[in-house]
Scaffold this motif. Structure first.
Motif, PDB file in Angstrom:
ATOM      1  N   VAL A  56       0.850  -1.201   0.000  1.00 10.38           N
ATOM      2  CA  VAL A  56       0.000   0.000   0.000  1.00 10.38           C
ATOM      3  C   VAL A  56       0.884   1.249   0.000  1.00 10.38           C
ATOM      4  O   VAL A  56       1.820   1.364   0.786  1.00 10.38           O
ATOM      5  N   PHE A  57       0.565   2.172  -0.893  1.00 11.10           N
ATOM      6  CA  PHE A  57       1.281   3.442  -0.946  1.00 11.10           C
ATOM      7  C   PHE A  57       0.275   4.569  -1.134  1.00 11.10           C
ATOM      8  O   PHE A  57      -0.928   4.329  -1.339  1.00 11.10           O
ATOM      9  N   ALA A  58       0.752   5.789  -1.077  1.00 11.88           N
ATOM     10  CA  ALA A  58      -0.127   6.948  -1.263  1.00 11.88           C
ATOM     11  C   ALA A  58       0.629   8.040  -1.991  1.00 11.88           C
ATOM     12  O   ALA A  58       1.822   8.249  -1.758  1.00 11.88           O
ATOM     13  N   THR A  59      -0.058   8.720  -2.884  1.00 13.25           N
ATOM     14  CA  THR A  59       0.491   9.899  -3.531  1.00 13.25           C
ATOM     15  C   THR A  59      -0.187  11.132  -2.940  1.00 13.25           C
ATOM     16  O   THR A  59      -1.318  11.047  -2.455  1.00 13.25           O
ATOM     17  N   LEU A  60       0.509  12.267  -3.012  1.00 16.03           N
ATOM     18  CA  LEU A  60      -0.126  13.501  -2.535  1.00 16.03           C
ATOM     19  C   LEU A  60       0.600  14.717  -3.071  1.00 16.03           C
ATOM     20  O   LEU A  60       1.768  14.649  -3.478  1.00 16.03           O
ATOM     21  N   THR A  61      -0.122  15.821  -3.074  1.00 15.36           N
ATOM     22  CA  THR A  61       0.447  17.146  -3.335  1.00 15.36           C
ATOM     23  C   THR A  61      -0.009  18.062  -2.213  1.00 15.36           C
ATOM     24  O   THR A  61      -1.200  18.120  -1.897  1.00 15.36           O
ATOM     25  N   SER A  62       0.969  18.757  -1.609  1.00 13.28           N
ATOM     26  CA  SER A  62       0.680  19.702  -0.531  1.00 13.28           C
ATOM     27  C   SER A  62       1.206  21.068  -0.958  1.00 13.28           C
ATOM     28  O   SER A  62       2.331  21.179  -1.460  1.00 13.28           O
ATOM     29  N   LEU A  63       0.378  22.097  -0.796  1.00 16.07           N
ATOM     30  CA  LEU A  63       0.828  23.427  -1.207  1.00 16.07           C
ATOM     31  C   LEU A  63       0.511  24.461  -0.135  1.00 16.07           C
ATOM     32  O   LEU A  63      -0.392  24.275   0.689  1.00 16.07           O
ATOM     33  N   THR A  64       1.265  25.550  -0.175  1.00 13.14           N
ATOM     34  CA  THR A  64       1.118  26.639   0.793  1.00 13.14           C
ATOM     35  C   THR A  64       1.174  27.972   0.072  1.00 13.14           C
ATOM     36  O   THR A  64       2.032  28.180  -0.797  1.00 13.14           O
ATOM     37  N   VAL A  65       0.261  28.873   0.437  1.00 17.97           N
ATOM     38  CA  VAL A  65       0.251  30.224  -0.113  1.00 17.97           C
ATOM     39  C   VAL A  65       0.239  31.199   1.059  1.00 17.97           C
ATOM     40  O   VAL A  65      -0.669  31.172   1.896  1.00 17.97           O
ATOM     41  N   GLU A  66       1.261  32.060   1.110  1.00 16.74           N
ATOM     42  CA  GLU A  66       1.333  33.062   2.170  1.00 16.74           C
ATOM     43  C   GLU A  66       0.343  34.195   1.886  1.00 16.74           C
ATOM     44  O   GLU A  66      -0.033  34.430   0.735  1.00 16.74           O
ATOM     45  N   PRO A  67      -0.095  34.914   2.921  1.00 19.43           N
ATOM     46  CA  PRO A  67      -1.057  35.996   2.728  1.00 19.43           C
ATOM     47  C   PRO A  67      -0.537  37.033   1.735  1.00 19.43           C
ATOM     48  O   PRO A  67       0.603  37.494   1.829  1.00 19.43           O
ATOM     49  N   GLY A  68      -1.367  37.383   0.751  1.00 11.63           N
ATOM     50  CA  GLY A  68      -1.022  38.417  -0.212  1.00 11.63           C
ATOM     51  C   GLY A  68       0.000  38.012  -1.250  1.00 11.63           C
ATOM     52  O   GLY A  68       0.393  38.834  -2.086  1.00 11.63           O
ATOM     53  N   SER A  69       0.438  36.760  -1.237  1.00  4.80           N
ATOM     54  CA  SER A  69       1.485  36.320  -2.161  1.00  4.80           C
ATOM     55  C   SER A  69       0.883  35.715  -3.426  1.00  4.80           C
ATOM     56  O   SER A  69      -0.200  35.133  -3.396  1.00  4.80           O
ATOM     57  N   HIS A  70       1.606  35.840  -4.543  1.00  2.00           N
ATOM     58  CA  HIS A  70       1.227  35.168  -5.789  1.00  2.00           C
ATOM     59  C   HIS A  70       2.154  33.993  -6.070  1.00  2.00           C
ATOM     60  O   HIS A  70       2.219  33.512  -7.201  1.00  2.00           O
ATOM     61  N   HIS A  71       2.855  33.549  -5.047  1.00  2.00           N
ATOM     62  CA  HIS A  71       3.747  32.407  -5.188  1.00  2.00           C
ATOM     63  C   HIS A  71       3.218  31.252  -4.326  1.00  2.00           C
ATOM     64  O   HIS A  71       2.776  31.464  -3.196  1.00  2.00           O
ATOM     65  N   VAL A  72       3.288  30.062  -4.883  1.00  2.00           N
ATOM     66  CA  VAL A  72       2.796  28.868  -4.209  1.00  2.00           C
ATOM     67  C   VAL A  72       3.973  27.931  -3.958  1.00  2.00           C
ATOM     68  O   VAL A  72       4.730  27.614  -4.904  1.00  2.00           O
ATOM     69  N   ARG A  73       4.150  27.512  -2.713  1.00  2.00           N
ATOM     70  CA  ARG A  73       5.151  26.497  -2.391  1.00  2.00           C
ATOM     71  C   ARG A  73       4.490  25.118  -2.481  1.00  2.00           C
ATOM     72  O   ARG A  73       3.430  24.886  -1.871  1.00  2.00           O
ATOM     73  N   ILE A  74       5.108  24.216  -3.208  1.00  2.00           N
ATOM     74  CA  ILE A  74       4.497  22.933  -3.525  1.00  2.00           C
ATOM     75  C   ILE A  74       5.445  21.797  -3.179  1.00  2.00           C
ATOM     76  O   ILE A  74       6.643  21.848  -3.496  1.00  2.00           O
ATOM     77  N   VAL A  75       4.902  20.780  -2.537  1.00  2.24           N
ATOM     78  CA  VAL A  75       5.622  19.529  -2.320  1.00  2.24           C
ATOM     79  C   VAL A  75       4.788  18.424  -2.971  1.00  2.24           C
ATOM     80  O   VAL A  75       3.605  18.265  -2.646  1.00  2.24           O
ATOM     81  N   ARG A  76       5.405  17.670  -3.874  1.00  2.00           N
ATOM     82  CA  ARG A  76       4.677  16.636  -4.621  1.00  2.00           C
ATOM     83  C   ARG A  76       5.319  15.278  -4.372  1.00  2.00           C
ATOM     84  O   ARG A  76       6.521  15.100  -4.559  1.00  2.00           O
ATOM     85  N   ALA A  77       4.494  14.311  -3.962  1.00  3.70           N
ATOM     86  CA  ALA A  77       4.976  12.952  -3.679  1.00  3.70           C
ATOM     87  C   ALA A  77       4.265  11.966  -4.600  1.00  3.70           C
ATOM     88  O   ALA A  77       3.227  11.402  -4.248  1.00  3.70           O
ATOM     89  N   GLY A  78       4.795  11.822  -5.808  1.00  3.68           N
ATOM     90  CA  GLY A  78       4.261  10.842  -6.746  1.00  3.68           C
ATOM     91  C   GLY A  78       2.896  11.159  -7.304  1.00  3.68           C
ATOM     92  O   GLY A  78       2.301  10.334  -8.001  1.00  3.68           O
ATOM     93  N   HIS A  79       2.362  12.344  -7.010  1.00  5.69           N
ATOM     94  CA  HIS A  79       1.000  12.682  -7.416  1.00  5.69           C
ATOM     95  C   HIS A  79       1.001  13.363  -8.782  1.00  5.69           C
ATOM     96  O   HIS A  79       1.995  13.991  -9.165  1.00  5.69           O
ATOM     97  N   PRO A  80      -0.105  13.243  -9.545  1.00  5.76           N
ATOM     98  CA  PRO A  80      -0.173  13.928 -10.841  1.00  5.76           C
ATOM     99  C   PRO A  80      -0.071  15.441 -10.672  1.00  5.76           C
ATOM    100  O   PRO A  80      -0.196  15.974  -9.568  1.00  5.76           O
ATOM    101  N   GLY A  81       0.120  16.115 -11.800  1.00  2.00           N
ATOM    102  CA  GLY A  81       0.165  17.567 -11.779  1.00  2.00           C
ATOM    103  C   GLY A  81      -1.211  18.159 -11.526  1.00  2.00           C
ATOM    104  O   GLY A  81      -2.160  17.460 -11.166  1.00  2.00           O
ATOM    105  N   PHE A  82      -1.321  19.466 -11.752  1.00  2.00           N
ATOM    106  CA  PHE A  82      -2.594  20.148 -11.525  1.00  2.00           C
ATOM    107  C   PHE A  82      -2.799  21.166 -12.627  1.00  2.00           C
ATOM    108  O   PHE A  82      -1.922  21.395 -13.485  1.00  2.00           O
ATOM    109  N   LEU A  83      -3.960  21.777 -12.657  1.00  2.00           N
ATOM    110  CA  LEU A  83      -4.296  22.768 -13.676  1.00  2.00           C
ATOM    111  C   LEU A  83      -4.223  24.168 -13.087  1.00  2.00           C
ATOM    112  O   LEU A  83      -4.670  24.402 -11.965  1.00  2.00           O
ATOM    113  N   VAL A  84      -3.669  25.089 -13.868  1.00  5.22           N
ATOM    114  CA  VAL A  84      -3.708  26.509 -13.537  1.00  5.22           C
ATOM    115  C   VAL A  84      -4.623  27.171 -14.559  1.00  5.22           C
ATOM    116  O   VAL A  84      -4.333  27.159 -15.768  1.00  5.22           O
TER     117      VAL A  84
END
Length: 389
Positions: free
Chosen positions: A252-280
């Protein structure tokens, strides 16, 4: 379901009077419904028989030496609730027969007033009524269990924890297993004390109840880590520790994507563990598939993986659409071709510019429609749409 023509019900006669027992044997011999009749003269002996056998019907005299009246019915039902009961009453005891039916018997017969065909029908209908009662009880129990499971699963689905953060959240969740509300996919969105918004999407391999339970455990662990200030690669490493401790097997395994956006920021910090991409999804209707560099799925390299933190610049007014692979792994048409990432991107262009709920629903409906000829989407699907104001 009707009994087959060759079916011969087994009937236990509990009657202390040998003369009355002989009359019942004659009724059995004369009726067109063939049955296997056995006879015991007391409640004590009936109990011994019912401890080892399960007849289809019990013919019960209400004037036994060791049990009388409704007590006899009650004791039979205490011994077993799986057999039909037809009570035998005297000419002056018809009211007692009615009371016996109210107490749980399926029917009553008055001695001396029973013809063979009436006797056969009474036994047959009593057995069928008992079977119907058991089916109704089983159905009610199943429905109650399903309702309890639904309430439990509904309670385990996440509720966004946002304290006035300027982000609109749209979610959709569809488990792959039938009649379920929860599968192995999971998602969450939380605002931490510093105002940052954290989002998660993940997928446990498989989509049974064990995977659903593990997905809930991982989501709750992630939320706890976020609220405790643990982010980035350390956060993912801790979540993997939970997976290793809770998973049902080493496969058994798991994939995931975790992201963080600071207040007022247009930058996203992303950690991806085997998970598919995403849409912008840009404000002008443009759609882009984004897949930042990452590490392996959780549980694939226990304790030895590395998950880098990537940063992505997101245009003002743009939306992020995160999802699990169940959305694009459905078969297209009648062959073995899957929708795939490119196919999902084409569908996203078709719904670009729609309001968030319509966009998400449009993606799912189009993917489902393309897979309809092969039974639709059979894997769990989770979608998380985020738009910052």
């Amino acid at each position: 379901m009707a009994a087959p023509q060759w079916w011969e019900p087994s009937v236990l006669l509990v009657e202390d009077d040998p003369g009355d027992a002989l009359l019942v044997e004659e009724l059995v011999a004369d009726t067109t419904l063939k049955m296997r009749l056995s006879w015991v003269p007391s409640m004590t002996e009936a109990r011994e028989v019912l401890a080892t056998e399960a007849p289809d019907c019990v013919l019960l005299d209400l004037n036994l030496p060791d049990a009388r009246g409704l007590e006899a019915v009650s004791r039979i039902l205490d011994y077993t609730d799986q057999v039909a009961v037809v009570v035998l009453t005297g000419l002056a005891e018809e009211a007692t027969g009615l009371a016996a039916v109210a107490a749980g018997a399926q029917d009553y017969l008055v001695k001396g007033r029973v013809e063979p065909e009436l006797f056969g029908r009474a036994v047959r209908y009593a057995i069928q009524r008992k079977q119907a009662e058991q089916a109704a009880v089983a159905l009610q129990a199943s429905q109650m269990q399903a309702q309890e499971n639904a309430r439990l699963e509904r309670g385990l689905l996440p509720r966004p924890l946002l304290n006035g953060a300027p982000v609109d959240v749209t979610t959709r969740y569809r488990p792959g297993r039938a009649h379920a509300l929860l599968g192995g996919d999971f998602y969450d969105i939380v605002q931490s004390a510093d105002g940052a918004v954290h989002a998660l999407i993940g997928d446990v391999s498989g989509h049974g109840p064990d995977e659903a339970a593990l997905g809930v455990a991982l989501r709750i662990a992630w939320r706890t880590l976020v609220l405790s200030g643990v982010t980035g690669a350390e956060q993912i490493s801790r979540v993997e520790e939970i997976l290793l401790a809770e998973r049902a097997g080493a496969h058994v395994f798991a994939t995931l994507t975790s992201l963080t956006v600071e207040p007022g920021s247009h930058h996203v910090r992303i950690v991806r563990a085997g998970h598919p991409g995403f849409l912008v999804c840009a404000e002008d209707g443009g759609v882009e598939w984004v897949e930042v560099g990452g590490g392996p799925a959780l549980g694939v390299v226990p304790g030895g993986a590395c998950w880098p933190v990537r940063e992505l610049s997101v245009p003002a007014g743009a939306s992020l659409v995160l999802f699990t692979d169940g959305l694009f792994e459905g078969y297209v048409g009648r062959g073995k071709e899957r929708l795939g990432e490119e196919g999902l991107l084409r569908l996203a262009h078709e719904v670009a510019g729609l309001p968030p709920e319509a966009l998400v629903d449009g993606l799912i409906e189009r993917a489902e429609s393309l897979a309809e000829s092969q039974g639709g989407l059979d894997d769990d699907v989770a979608v998380l749409h985020l738009r910052w104001n």
